[in-house]
Enzyme design. Structure first.
Site, PDB file in Angstrom:
ATOM      1  N   SER A  95       0.860  -1.181   0.000  1.00 10.75           N
ATOM      2  CA  SER A  95       0.000   0.000   0.000  1.00 10.75           C
ATOM      3  C   SER A  95       0.897   1.232   0.000  1.00 10.75           C
ATOM      4  CB  SER A  95      -0.889   0.018   1.239  1.00 10.75           C
ATOM      5  OG  SER A  95      -1.458   1.305   1.369  1.00 10.75           O
TER       6      SER A  95
ATOM      7  N   HIS B 183      -1.415  -1.090  -4.073  1.00 11.05           N
ATOM      8  CA  HIS B 183      -2.685  -0.623  -3.516  1.00 11.05           C
ATOM      9  C   HIS B 183      -2.606   0.891  -3.298  1.00 11.05           C
ATOM     10  CE1 HIS B 183      -6.281  -1.525  -0.987  1.00 11.05           C
ATOM     11  NE2 HIS B 183      -5.849  -0.561  -0.196  1.00 11.05           N
TER      12      HIS B 183
ATOM     13  N   ASP C 264      -4.620   4.079  -1.722  1.00 10.66           N
ATOM     14  CA  ASP C 264      -5.692   4.460  -0.796  1.00 10.66           C
ATOM     15  C   ASP C 264      -6.134   5.891  -1.065  1.00 10.66           C
ATOM     16  OD1 ASP C 264      -6.059   2.175   0.969  1.00 10.66           O
ATOM     17  OD2 ASP C 264      -3.969   2.508   1.514  1.00 10.66           O
TER      18      ASP C 264
ATOM     19  N   MET D  57      -8.549   8.885  -0.153  1.00  7.55           N
ATOM     20  CA  MET D  57      -9.364   9.350   0.987  1.00  7.55           C
ATOM     21  C   MET D  57      -9.770  10.799   0.734  1.00  7.55           C
ATOM     22  SD  MET D  57      -7.236   7.767   4.171  1.00  7.55           S
ATOM     23  CE  MET D  57      -6.325   6.229   4.040  1.00  7.55           C
TER      24      MET D  57
ATOM     25  N   HIS E   4      -8.347   1.773  -3.887  1.00  6.77           N
ATOM     26  CA  HIS E   4      -9.319   1.610  -2.793  1.00  6.77           C
ATOM     27  C   HIS E   4      -9.913   2.988  -2.518  1.00  6.77           C
ATOM     28  CE1 HIS E   4      -9.714   0.655   1.821  1.00  6.77           C
ATOM     29  NE2 HIS E   4     -10.898   0.850   1.245  1.00  6.77           N
TER      30      HIS E   4
ATOM     31  N   MET F 218     -11.938   5.368  -0.568  1.00  8.74           N
ATOM     32  CA  MET F 218     -12.587   5.688   0.720  1.00  8.74           C
ATOM     33  C   MET F 218     -13.166   7.086   0.583  1.00  8.74           C
ATOM     34  SD  MET F 218      -9.614   4.098   3.101  1.00  8.74           S
ATOM     35  CE  MET F 218      -8.513   3.969   1.713  1.00  8.74           C
TER      36      MET F 218
ATOM     37  N   MET G 273     -11.930  -4.995   5.435  1.00  7.48           N
ATOM     38  CA  MET G 273     -11.164  -3.996   6.196  1.00  7.48           C
ATOM     39  C   MET G 273     -10.882  -4.570   7.577  1.00  7.48           C
ATOM     40  SD  MET G 273     -10.420  -1.519   4.290  1.00  7.48           S
ATOM     41  CE  MET G 273      -9.528  -0.648   5.581  1.00  7.48           C
TER      42      MET G 273
ATOM     43  N   GLY H 111      -0.752   1.915   9.739  1.00  4.91           N
ATOM     44  CA  GLY H 111      -0.077   1.658  11.008  1.00  4.91           C
ATOM     45  C   GLY H 111      -0.977   1.322  12.185  1.00  4.91           C
TER      46      GLY H 111
ATOM     47  N   ASP I 210      -7.025  -5.804   4.441  1.00  2.37           N
ATOM     48  CA  ASP I 210      -6.353  -4.499   4.436  1.00  2.37           C
ATOM     49  C   ASP I 210      -6.398  -3.871   5.820  1.00  2.37           C
ATOM     50  OD1 ASP I 210      -5.332  -2.027   3.738  1.00  2.37           O
ATOM     51  OD2 ASP I 210      -7.093  -1.395   2.592  1.00  2.37           O
TER      52      ASP I 210
ATOM     53  N   GLY J  81      -3.273  -3.476   9.212  1.00  4.14           N
ATOM     54  CA  GLY J  81      -2.590  -4.211  10.275  1.00  4.14           C
ATOM     55  C   GLY J  81      -2.052  -5.558   9.825  1.00  4.14           C
TER      56      GLY J  81
ATOM     57  N   GLY K 113       0.975  -1.877   4.264  1.00  2.00           N
ATOM     58  CA  GLY K 113       1.558  -0.543   4.122  1.00  2.00           C
ATOM     59  C   GLY K 113       2.778  -0.401   5.007  1.00  2.00           C
TER      60      GLY K 113
HETATM   61  C1  DX5 Z   1      -6.262   2.129   5.707  1.00  7.56           C
HETATM   62  C2  DX5 Z   1      -5.859   1.759   4.324  1.00  7.56           C
HETATM   63  C3  DX5 Z   1      -4.781   0.758   4.229  1.00  7.56           C
HETATM   64  C4  DX5 Z   1      -3.453   1.153   4.844  1.00  7.56           C
HETATM   65  C5  DX5 Z   1      -2.978  -0.042   5.583  1.00  7.56           C
HETATM   66  O1  DX5 Z   1      -7.365   2.950   5.662  1.00  7.56           O
HETATM   67  O2  DX5 Z   1      -6.967   1.266   3.591  1.00  7.56           O
HETATM   68  O3  DX5 Z   1      -4.579   0.320   2.886  1.00  7.56           O
HETATM   69  O4  DX5 Z   1      -2.472   1.532   3.926  1.00  7.56           O
HETATM   70  O5  DX5 Z   1      -1.865   0.313   6.291  1.00  7.56           O
HETATM   71  P1  DX5 Z   1      -1.141  -0.705   7.264  1.00  7.56           P
HETATM   72  O6  DX5 Z   1      -0.732  -1.888   6.455  1.00  7.56           O
HETATM   73  O7  DX5 Z   1       0.013   0.092   7.786  1.00  7.56           O
HETATM   74  O8  DX5 Z   1      -2.139  -1.071   8.335  1.00  7.56           O
HETATM   75 ZN    ZN Z   2      -6.645   0.361   1.572  1.00  5.52          ZN
END
Ligand code: DX5
Ligand code: ZN
Length: 223
Positions: free
Chosen positions: A12, A37, A39, A41, A73, A75, A144, A152, A179, A181, A201
Site C-alpha cells: 500500500s 494498492h 488508498d 481518501m 481503494h 474511501m 477492512m 499503522g 487491508d 494491520g 503498508g
Molecule cells: C487504511 C488503508 C490501508 C493502509 C494499511 O485505511 O486502507 O490500505 O495503507 O496500512 P497498514 O498496512 O500500515 O495497516
Molecule cells: Zn486500503
C-alpha cells in the site's frame, strides 16, 4: 483482468516515501511485487485526504510495463463521480465501500464498463451480509481489518472470522483481500482464513528495505 488465485502481498503506497516513490516501486517490482494498492481518501467518508488520479498516473507506466496491477481503494463519498478519472489514469481495479454506494450494482457495472475489475469492501462494524448481493457481481471482496483512514493501526482480531464468512460468498475467480494491520504477526492467520491478497503498508514501507520486507511477508504468506 482477473485476480490470480495464488496469494499476493500487495504494497500500500500510503506509507511510501514520496521523495523516493518511483525508485521504491521499482525495487518492489524487482523483488516480485505485481500489485500496488492506492488508498484514496476524501476528508469526508474518512477524516484524512490523500491521493487523486495523478498519483496513479505517476507510476502506472512502471507497473504496467512489468505486467502489474494498480488496485485503487476508494474511501470517498460519491465514488461514481471519480471512477472514470481513475480509469483514465491507469487504474486496473477499483474497490468501493458498501457504506458509500446506495446504487452498488450500478457502480460495479460502471467500473466494469470502464474496463476495470470491481471490488467491494466494508468497514469492520458493517455486517458481512451487507456485501452478499454485491458479491454476485464483484470480482473482489475486501475485508477492512482496521477502520479506514490511517496506516499503522492494529489488526482487529475479529477480521479473521469475517474473512472466513466472506469466503462463503466467493465465486470462482474472485479475490479476497485483507487491508489493515497486516504484517508478520497476522499474515499467516489471514491466509489460513482464506485471504488471497494481503495489503501491507507500514509492514513494508516503514522497514529499512521495503523490498526485503515484501519478500519476507511473501514467504510467511506461503506465496
Ligand atoms: C487504511 C488503508 C490501508 C493502509 C494499511 O485505511 O486502507 O490500505 O495503507 O496500512 P497498514 O498496512 O500500515 O495497516
Ligand atoms: Zn486500503
Amino acid at each position: 483482468m482477473s485476480w490470480p488465485s495464488e496469494t499476493l502481498v500487495v504494497p500500500s503506497i500510503l506509507s511510501a516515501d514520496f521523495g523516493a516513490f518511483r525508485s521504491q516501486v521499482t525495487e518492489l517490482l524487482d523483488a516480485g511485487a505485481r500489485a500496488f494498492h492506492v488508498d484514496v481518501m476524501d476528508g469526508h467518508f474518512v477524516p484524512v485526504i490523500t491521493f487523486g488520479p495523478r498519483v496513479v498516473s505517476s507510476f502506472a507506466d512502471l507497473v504496467h510495463e512489468r505486467g502489474g496491477t494498480i488496485d485503487v481503494h476508494l474511501m470517498i463519498e460519491h465514488p461514481e463521480r471519480q471512477i472514470p478519472e481513475f480509469a483514465k489514469a491507469g487504474a486496473d481495479s477499483c474497490t468501493v465501500h458498501v457504506e458509500t454506494c446506495p446504487h452498488l450494482h450500478q457502480t460495479i457495472k460502471q467500473i466494469h464498463e470502464l474496463g476495470m475489475t470491481a471490488g467491494v469492501t466494508l468497514n469492520p462494524a458493517t455486517p458481512v451480509a451487507a456485501v452478499r448481493e454485491a458479491a454476485r457481481y464483484a470480482d473482489l471482496l475486501l475485508c477492512m481489518s482496521v477502520n479506514p483512514g490511517w496506516g499503522g493501526q492494529s489488526f482487529i482480531e475479529a477480521s479473521v472470522d469475517r474473512l472466513r464468512e466472506l469466503t462463503a460468498l466467493l465465486r470462482p475467480g474472485m479475490g479476497l483481500e485483507v487491508d489493515g494491520g497486516v504484517g508478520p504477526q497476522t499474515i499467516e492467520r489471514c491466509r489460513s482464513a482464506g485471504a488471497t491478497l494481503m495489503v501491507a503498508g507500514s509492514a513494508i514501507y516503514d522497514q529499512p528495505s521495503p523490498a526485503d520486507a515484501w519478500k519476507a511477508l511473501t514467504a510467511l504468506a506461503g506465496a
